[in-house]
Enzyme design. Structure first.
Site, short mmCIF file in Angstrom:
data_model
loop_
_atom_site.label_atom_id
_atom_site.label_comp_id
_atom_site.label_asym_id
_atom_site.label_seq_id
_atom_site.Cartn_x
_atom_site.Cartn_y
_atom_site.Cartn_z
N ASP A 11 0.89 -1.17 0.00
CA ASP A 11 0.00 0.00 0.00
C ASP A 11 0.92 1.20 0.00
O ASP A 11 1.73 1.36 0.91
CB ASP A 11 -0.88 0.01 1.25
N ASP A 130 -14.05 -5.25 -2.44
CA ASP A 130 -13.93 -5.22 -0.98
C ASP A 130 -15.26 -5.67 -0.41
O ASP A 130 -16.27 -4.97 -0.55
CB ASP A 130 -13.59 -3.80 -0.50
#
Lengths: 250, 209
Positions: A11, A130
């Site tokens: 990330d 997600d």
């Protein structure tokens, strides 16, 4: 024999690798190119970089980071985060991504999946889903978990396959960063809903979790914290997987 | 004599060339992007990359006269590396784009996987080379494909992989190497394969008379 892939995930915000819990409370840990190269040396099968910068300047930095990663990697690189248009996809591919992951914008504009698949090929188009547990099913959250859509994760997975997606990056919102293991029921449900590959993400704390996810139906497993903290190397994990008769590239 | 310093990569429009460029640099070669038919025919080292759809790629090759240049290049046995869709473009046709003729350099048709567990075939798979293959060796290579050739044509050496069914991993004949997998994304195994492809040809050219 097709081996199962182990995919470390970076990330990245403003050019640095960060890690959070349930998409929040981020801390900076390393230089992305150094990390990616280290994981490649350890035997990573692929690298995923998610750009979580929220500013235009951050996005520009992300393109430079992709180019830096490409120059030091001889394995595939998937890049996602903030992808809104087909031009965004083209820019990331030009910078050196091999696949581009689209999340929020795909739910708002499903035709984007079709356009990208036709122009760049299905193998370039990864749809990131997600998923968040609801009473009887899994919903789909977007905007880094901030909004719950009306979509059902399994239905949405089928739909993105229909539209030309080549792969699904399935993250359990409930498990992300918690180290409590992947959501195995979610993995089983989504991987049996589609015939494109599914990458499981969210919740890994050790080799057993990865083995469970692969046995539940995932074609590949993505993890971040366990590698970033140096608790396990990719090589450690692969050795354990091989001992459990999971086919991996050693 | 040193290996030539430039490797020419054909611009096929939609293909992402960054990985091929990075792989060329790792080999110590300077990549040049070309779309000029004459260079495609005559440059010392040419790469036909391949990402995207069969029909669109053939249309781009035809527009620039690159299709005929590639046919002449292969007839004259000049070094060519074809990658992924690039291998399929050498065939006569593909199920991906019915009615579109390929380059016709390989007597085969690319078909969609029929018995594969999941398509695209995505990830690292092992390859098994035929006995007389010169540059191909057993190893694990990275794939991202939905279509494949089913068997190695009679006048080629090559390698096979298995994914629910047996299919062509790569083909080689003289200085022509065509890979269904992506050597440029296959880590050390891919790098070593490309190095053998380069040095095999250099060795032939530089052999004493």
């Amino acid at each position: 024999m097709l081996t199962r892939r182990i995919i470390p995930c970076l990330d990245v915000r403003d050019g640095k690798v960060v890690k959070g819990v349930r998409f929040q409370s981020l801390r900076e840990i390393a230089d992305p190119a150094e990390r990616a190269f280290l994981y490649q040396q350890q035997g990573a099968d692929e690298i995923t970089m998610l750009d979580i910068s929220a500013t235009p300047q951050g996005r520009a930095t992300a393109i430079e980071t992709v180019a830096r990663l490409r120059n030091c990697l001889s394995i595939p690189l998937t890049v996602g985060g903030g992808v809104r248009t087909i031009d965004d996809v083209a820019r990331l591919l030009d910078a050196g991504a091999d696949k581009v992951a689209i999340n929020t914008q795909a739910t708002r504009e499903p035709a984007l999946i079709e356009q990208c698949s036709r122009r760049f090929g299905a193998q370039c188009v990864v749809i990131a889903i997600d998923a968040k547990r609801q009473d009887e099913h899994w919903g789909v959250v977007v905007r880094s978990g901030q909004s719950l859509t009306p979509l059902d994760a399994c239905d949405w997975a089928r739909q993105v396959q229909q539209l030309g997606a080549g792969e699904i990056l399935l993250t359990s919102w409930d498990r992300d960063g918690t180290r409590s293991g992947y959501d195995l029921e979610l993995i089983a449900a989504v991987s049996s809903a589609v015939t494109i590959p599914v990458i499981a993400s969210g919740g890994a704390a050790g080799p057993d979790h990865l083995i469970d996810a692969l046995r539940a139906g995932a074609d590949a497993v993505l993890a971040a914290s366990i590698f970033h903290d140096g608790q396990f190397t990719v090589a450690d994990i692969k050795r354990d997987l091989a001992q459990s008769n999971v086919e991996v590239r050693l | 004599m040193n290996a030539p310093t430039t490797i020419s990569i054909i611009r096929t429009g939609s293909a992402n060339l960054a990985s091929v460029i990075a792989a060329a640099r790792r080999l110590g070669l300077e990549p040049a992007l070309i779309d000029d038919a004459d260079r495609v025919e005559r440059d010392p080292w040419v790469v036909l990359p391949g990402v995207g759809a069969f029909g669109a790629a053939m249309q781009t090759l035809r527009q620039h006269g690159i299709d005929d240049a590639l046919r002449r290049r292969v007839q004259h046995e000049r070094p060519l590396l074809a990658i992924c869709l690039g291998l399929q473009l050498l065939a006569t046709a593909s199920e991906e784009s019915p009615g579109v003729a390929g380059l016709g350099l390989i007597d085969a048709v690319a078909e969609r996987f029929t018995s594969a567990p999941r398509v695209p075939h995505m990830g690292w798979n092992t390859i098994k080379p035929t006995r007389s293959a010169r540059v191909l060796r057993a190893g694990c290579f990275y794939y991202a494909n939905s279509y494949r050739l089913a068997r190695i044509p009679a006048d080629w050496e090559g390698a096979l992989s298995t994914y629910g069914e047996t299919f062509v991993a790569a083909l080689e004949r003289g200085p022509i190497l065509a890979c269904q997998f992506h050597p440029e994304l296959s880590g050390e195994a891919g790098h070593q394969l490309l190095a053998r492809w380069i040095t095999a040809r250099t060795a032939v050219e530089c052999a004493p008379c």
